[in-house]
Design a protein around this motif. Sequence first.
Motif, PDB file in Angstrom:
ATOM      1  N   TYR A 281     -32.539   6.864 -38.206  1.00  0.00           N
ATOM      2  CA  TYR A 281     -32.068   7.284 -36.883  1.00  0.00           C
ATOM      3  C   TYR A 281     -32.142   8.803 -36.725  1.00  0.00           C
ATOM      4  CZ  TYR A 281     -30.621   2.684 -35.290  1.00  0.00           C
ATOM      5  OH  TYR A 281     -30.621   1.381 -34.853  1.00  0.00           O
ATOM      6  N   ARG A 282     -31.955   9.537 -37.804  1.00  0.00           N
ATOM      7  CA  ARG A 282     -32.123  10.987 -37.722  1.00  0.00           C
ATOM      8  C   ARG A 282     -33.580  11.327 -37.413  1.00  0.00           C
ATOM      9  NH1 ARG A 282     -30.230  12.163 -42.254  1.00  0.00           N
ATOM     10  NH2 ARG A 282     -28.158  12.926 -41.668  1.00  0.00           N
ATOM     11  N   ARG A 283     -34.507  10.662 -38.106  1.00  0.00           N
ATOM     12  CA  ARG A 283     -35.940  10.906 -37.854  1.00  0.00           C
ATOM     13  C   ARG A 283     -36.346  10.445 -36.464  1.00  0.00           C
ATOM     14  NH1 ARG A 283     -36.316   9.013 -43.328  1.00  0.00           N
ATOM     15  NH2 ARG A 283     -36.661   6.899 -42.559  1.00  0.00           N
ATOM     16  N   GLY A 284     -35.817   9.298 -36.040  1.00  0.00           N
ATOM     17  CA  GLY A 284     -36.284   8.698 -34.798  1.00  0.00           C
ATOM     18  C   GLY A 284     -35.624   9.220 -33.542  1.00  0.00           C
ATOM     19  N   PHE A 285     -34.419   9.776 -33.636  1.00  0.00           N
ATOM     20  CA  PHE A 285     -33.693  10.240 -32.449  1.00  0.00           C
ATOM     21  C   PHE A 285     -33.428  11.748 -32.465  1.00  0.00           C
ATOM     22  CE2 PHE A 285     -32.920   5.716 -32.270  1.00  0.00           C
ATOM     23  CZ  PHE A 285     -32.856   5.444 -30.911  1.00  0.00           C
ATOM     24  N   LEU A 286     -32.761  12.237 -33.490  1.00  0.00           N
ATOM     25  CA  LEU A 286     -32.383  13.650 -33.493  1.00  0.00           C
ATOM     26  C   LEU A 286     -33.586  14.567 -33.681  1.00  0.00           C
ATOM     27  CD1 LEU A 286     -30.231  15.820 -33.382  1.00  0.00           C
ATOM     28  CD2 LEU A 286     -29.777  15.424 -35.829  1.00  0.00           C
ATOM     29  N   ALA A 287     -34.467  14.255 -34.620  1.00  0.00           N
ATOM     30  CA  ALA A 287     -35.607  15.129 -34.888  1.00  0.00           C
ATOM     31  C   ALA A 287     -36.514  15.318 -33.668  1.00  0.00           C
ATOM     32  CB  ALA A 287     -36.410  14.597 -36.081  1.00  0.00           C
ATOM     33  N   PRO A 288     -36.901  14.258 -32.933  1.00  0.00           N
ATOM     34  CA  PRO A 288     -37.764  14.466 -31.762  1.00  0.00           C
ATOM     35  C   PRO A 288     -37.135  15.370 -30.708  1.00  0.00           C
ATOM     36  CG  PRO A 288     -37.753  12.157 -32.371  1.00  0.00           C
ATOM     37  CD  PRO A 288     -36.693  12.815 -33.188  1.00  0.00           C
ATOM     38  N   VAL A 289     -35.822  15.230 -30.498  1.00  0.00           N
ATOM     39  CA  VAL A 289     -35.138  16.090 -29.530  1.00  0.00           C
ATOM     40  C   VAL A 289     -35.198  17.544 -29.983  1.00  0.00           C
ATOM     41  CG1 VAL A 289     -32.858  16.687 -28.600  1.00  0.00           C
ATOM     42  CG2 VAL A 289     -33.638  14.308 -28.590  1.00  0.00           C
ATOM     43  N   GLN A 290     -34.934  17.783 -31.250  1.00  0.00           N
ATOM     44  CA  GLN A 290     -34.984  19.143 -31.773  1.00  0.00           C
ATOM     45  C   GLN A 290     -36.389  19.725 -31.663  1.00  0.00           C
ATOM     46  OE1 GLN A 290     -33.400  18.197 -35.667  1.00  0.00           O
ATOM     47  NE2 GLN A 290     -31.361  18.979 -35.138  1.00  0.00           N
ATOM     48  N   HIS A 291     -37.404  18.926 -31.983  1.00  0.00           N
ATOM     49  CA  HIS A 291     -38.792  19.400 -31.893  1.00  0.00           C
ATOM     50  C   HIS A 291     -39.164  19.733 -30.456  1.00  0.00           C
ATOM     51  CE1 HIS A 291     -39.298  18.568 -36.051  1.00  0.00           C
ATOM     52  NE2 HIS A 291     -39.501  17.272 -35.957  1.00  0.00           N
ATOM     53  N   LEU A 292     -38.782  18.873 -29.521  1.00  0.00           N
ATOM     54  CA  LEU A 292     -39.115  19.117 -28.112  1.00  0.00           C
ATOM     55  C   LEU A 292     -38.449  20.399 -27.621  1.00  0.00           C
ATOM     56  CD1 LEU A 292     -37.953  18.733 -24.964  1.00  0.00           C
ATOM     57  CD2 LEU A 292     -40.360  18.306 -25.441  1.00  0.00           C
ATOM     58  N   LEU A 293     -37.190  20.582 -27.932  1.00  0.00           N
ATOM     59  CA  LEU A 293     -36.485  21.774 -27.471  1.00  0.00           C
ATOM     60  C   LEU A 293     -37.091  23.041 -28.052  1.00  0.00           C
ATOM     61  CD1 LEU A 293     -32.795  20.481 -27.654  1.00  0.00           C
ATOM     62  CD2 LEU A 293     -34.185  20.841 -25.600  1.00  0.00           C
ATOM     63  N   ALA A 294     -37.589  22.959 -29.276  1.00  0.00           N
ATOM     64  CA  ALA A 294     -38.228  24.124 -29.884  1.00  0.00           C
ATOM     65  C   ALA A 294     -39.589  24.406 -29.263  1.00  0.00           C
ATOM     66  CB  ALA A 294     -38.382  23.907 -31.389  1.00  0.00           C
TER      67      ALA A 294
END
Length: 293
Positions: free
Chosen positions: A83-96
Amino acid sequence: MQDATQTILFVGSGDLAARTASLLATPARCIGLCRQPGRLPATIEGLAGDYTRGEAFAAVSRLAPDTIVFTLKPYDGRDTAAYRRGFLAPVQHLLAAVGNHRPRRLLFVSSTRVYSESEGAWVDEAAPVADDESPAGMIAAAERALLSAGHPATILRCAGLYGGSGGMLLERIARGELSPARPVHYSNRIHRDDAAGFIAWLIDREQAGSPPVDCYNVVDDEPAPQSEVDRWLASAVGLADRGRETGAAAGNRGHKRVRNQRLHASGYELRYPDYRSGYAAGLAQRNDPVATC
């Protein structure tokens, strides 16, 4: 689309994204970031990339999407790391990756599982959510990252989606496995057409100048005991006499009843306001509902 009035980027482009793109009332250029863009419908342009990795978002600032819709799922498993890879990581990557571009709206398809309630009480959008290292906690952390990033963002906490081509529930009913009536275990759901319809409706409304609020529960009007849903389905498919109660059918997770007043206050009208109308519509379209729903 040459006549498109907006660009929409779907991060994660499965069934829900495809349904949303098909339901938009205003012309839009829809782009889907996913690992297998060749599977996308004609309504969505493919952008190849693994959204769990930062390099997949390299084109975001150039594309300058007006709206970004996250329709994510756990990646490579069902544990907290997935869930960290599938939900939190994509959001962080997009914001960056978004850079100086300011989207009109970020829409994040979350889940009602983020709510901490586990004893069947009623919850609304203000209820406490998970803040730990659990799968639900990773979804909630992604929500917080979006809401604190300084971009207009809306969280859509969806209940269990149904109405697609698969159907674990009906497969279980076909095996004669029914949830026990006691203890009561409430379930919440939303038909896929209503989940997609609400996303498309929000995008169209904002295009017309009416922005959404920061969070909605995307659920139908009738939380119901899972045993009641099971028995109604068994009767609807002619298997009422085959069912037997099994504790495994109920599952071990906590439960809650989720309010949807904000969704109704938005002006959206549910196509399927309860499980009976939603499942009946699906069963009517199939010759062999047990095998194909």
